[in-house]
Design an enzyme around this catalytic site. Structure first.
Site, PDB file in Angstrom:
ATOM      1  NE  ARG A  83      -3.474   1.480 -10.904  1.00  0.00           N
ATOM      2  CZ  ARG A  83      -4.028   0.718 -11.867  1.00  0.00           C
ATOM      3  NH1 ARG A  83      -5.383   1.117 -12.035  1.00  0.00           N
ATOM      4  NH2 ARG A  83      -3.415  -0.182 -12.471  1.00  0.00           N
ATOM      5  CG  ASP A 104      -3.087  -4.239  -3.763  1.00  0.00           C
ATOM      6  OD1 ASP A 104      -3.600  -3.488  -4.722  1.00  0.00           O
ATOM      7  OD2 ASP A 104      -2.420  -5.192  -3.972  1.00  0.00           O
ATOM      8  CE1 TYR A 154       5.164   0.037  -2.407  1.00  0.00           C
ATOM      9  CE2 TYR A 154       6.739  -0.029  -4.246  1.00  0.00           C
ATOM     10  CZ  TYR A 154       5.610   0.344  -3.854  1.00  0.00           C
ATOM     11  OH  TYR A 154       4.588   0.611  -4.993  1.00  0.00           O
ATOM     12  NE  ARG A 162       0.621  -8.125  -0.380  1.00  0.00           N
ATOM     13  CZ  ARG A 162      -0.861  -8.159  -0.635  1.00  0.00           C
ATOM     14  NH1 ARG A 162      -1.339  -7.032  -1.328  1.00  0.00           N
ATOM     15  NH2 ARG A 162      -1.525  -9.143  -0.311  1.00  0.00           N
TER      16      ARG A 162
END
Length: 248
Positions: A50, A52, A110, A201
């Site tokens: 999910r 952001d 990622y 992040r």
């Protein structure tokens, strides 16, 4: 009931994230609206991650069960004809019943991109984090090695999406400065079996502290061991992050 696996790419700049929300433009909402127009079915699709608001994807994986008689190829063409220009279905595959895009995933990769130059970016401003101070990519790469393996990553989780366990396994972290005409670009690839909320992040934000010379590898190791969000670095902004691949 037939089950399909969709591999989707999107530019997250103008989306309020993946998850459908009332009166918000989301990727899930766009996919479900397109599916309904094609099949007259109201379905709820599930995604591997999910993402952001502002986060991008090249390899988001989505699962949907449907009573449609359309083939995967027909659905592929129809979805791309109806989706907005900042989202595209790369492929549609028929998969066995019971496939779940979230629970069946065994790994994700990622990539985070940093524009490391005094001059701010122009054409890629929505897909990078601008850090004007010089970053030591080698120091960041070396420090990141302490995060590889199976650890409790509680220090690298934002509040808001608590999990039963904060233990995750990172198999690879690579920090590199792109060679050639784009030497102002740093890429940070993180691969693991799963990630906590904002985990990548926060890792990036912590590595930037190392790259700026404000912190060192020992600090990063101590932050990991502390299991305390206050001990790690800042949360990097969303626009530099992209979901590259999901493994099953």
């Amino acid at each position: 009931m037939p089950t399909f696996k969709l591999t989707i790419a999107y530019d997250g700049t103008k989306f309020s994230g993946w998850q459908a929300q009332p009166d918000r433009r989301t990727v899930q909402g766009a996919v479900q609206d397109a599916w309904q127009k094609i099949t007259s079915e109201s379905v709820q699709v599930t995604a591997s991650s999910r993402t952001d608001a502002g986060v991008h994807a090249l390899g988001q994986v989505v699962g949907v069960s449907s009573a449609t008689h359309l083939t995967a190829e027909q659905l592929h063409r129809a979805l791309n004809a109806l989706l907005p220009p900042d989202a595209v279905v790369k492929r549609v595959d028929a998969v066995p019943d019971g496939f779940h895009a979230t629970y069946n995933a065994v790994g994700k990769r990622y990539r985070y991109r940093i524009h490391n130059d005094r001059c701010r970016p122009l054409f890629d401003r929505d897909t990078v984090w601008h850090v004007p101070q010089v970053l030591d990519a080698n120091a960041m790469h070396q420090a990141a090695k302490v995060l590889i393996g199976t650890h409790d990553f509680a220090s690298f989780q934002s509040a808001g999406s608590e999990r039963e366990s904060t233990v995750r396994t990172i198999s690879c972290i690579e920090v590199r400065r792109v060679k050639g005409e784009h030497e102002s670009l740093l890429e940070i690839d993180v691969e693991g079996n799963g990630f906590l909320y904002n985990m990548v992040r926060i890792i990036v934000g912590s590595l930037v502290e190392v790259g700026l010379g404000r912190r060192d590898e020992a600090w990063l190791a101590a932050s990991l061991k502390a299991c305390d969000r206050r001990q790690a670095g800042r949360t990097a902004p969303p626009q530099g992050l992209c979901l590259m691949r999901v493994d099953y």
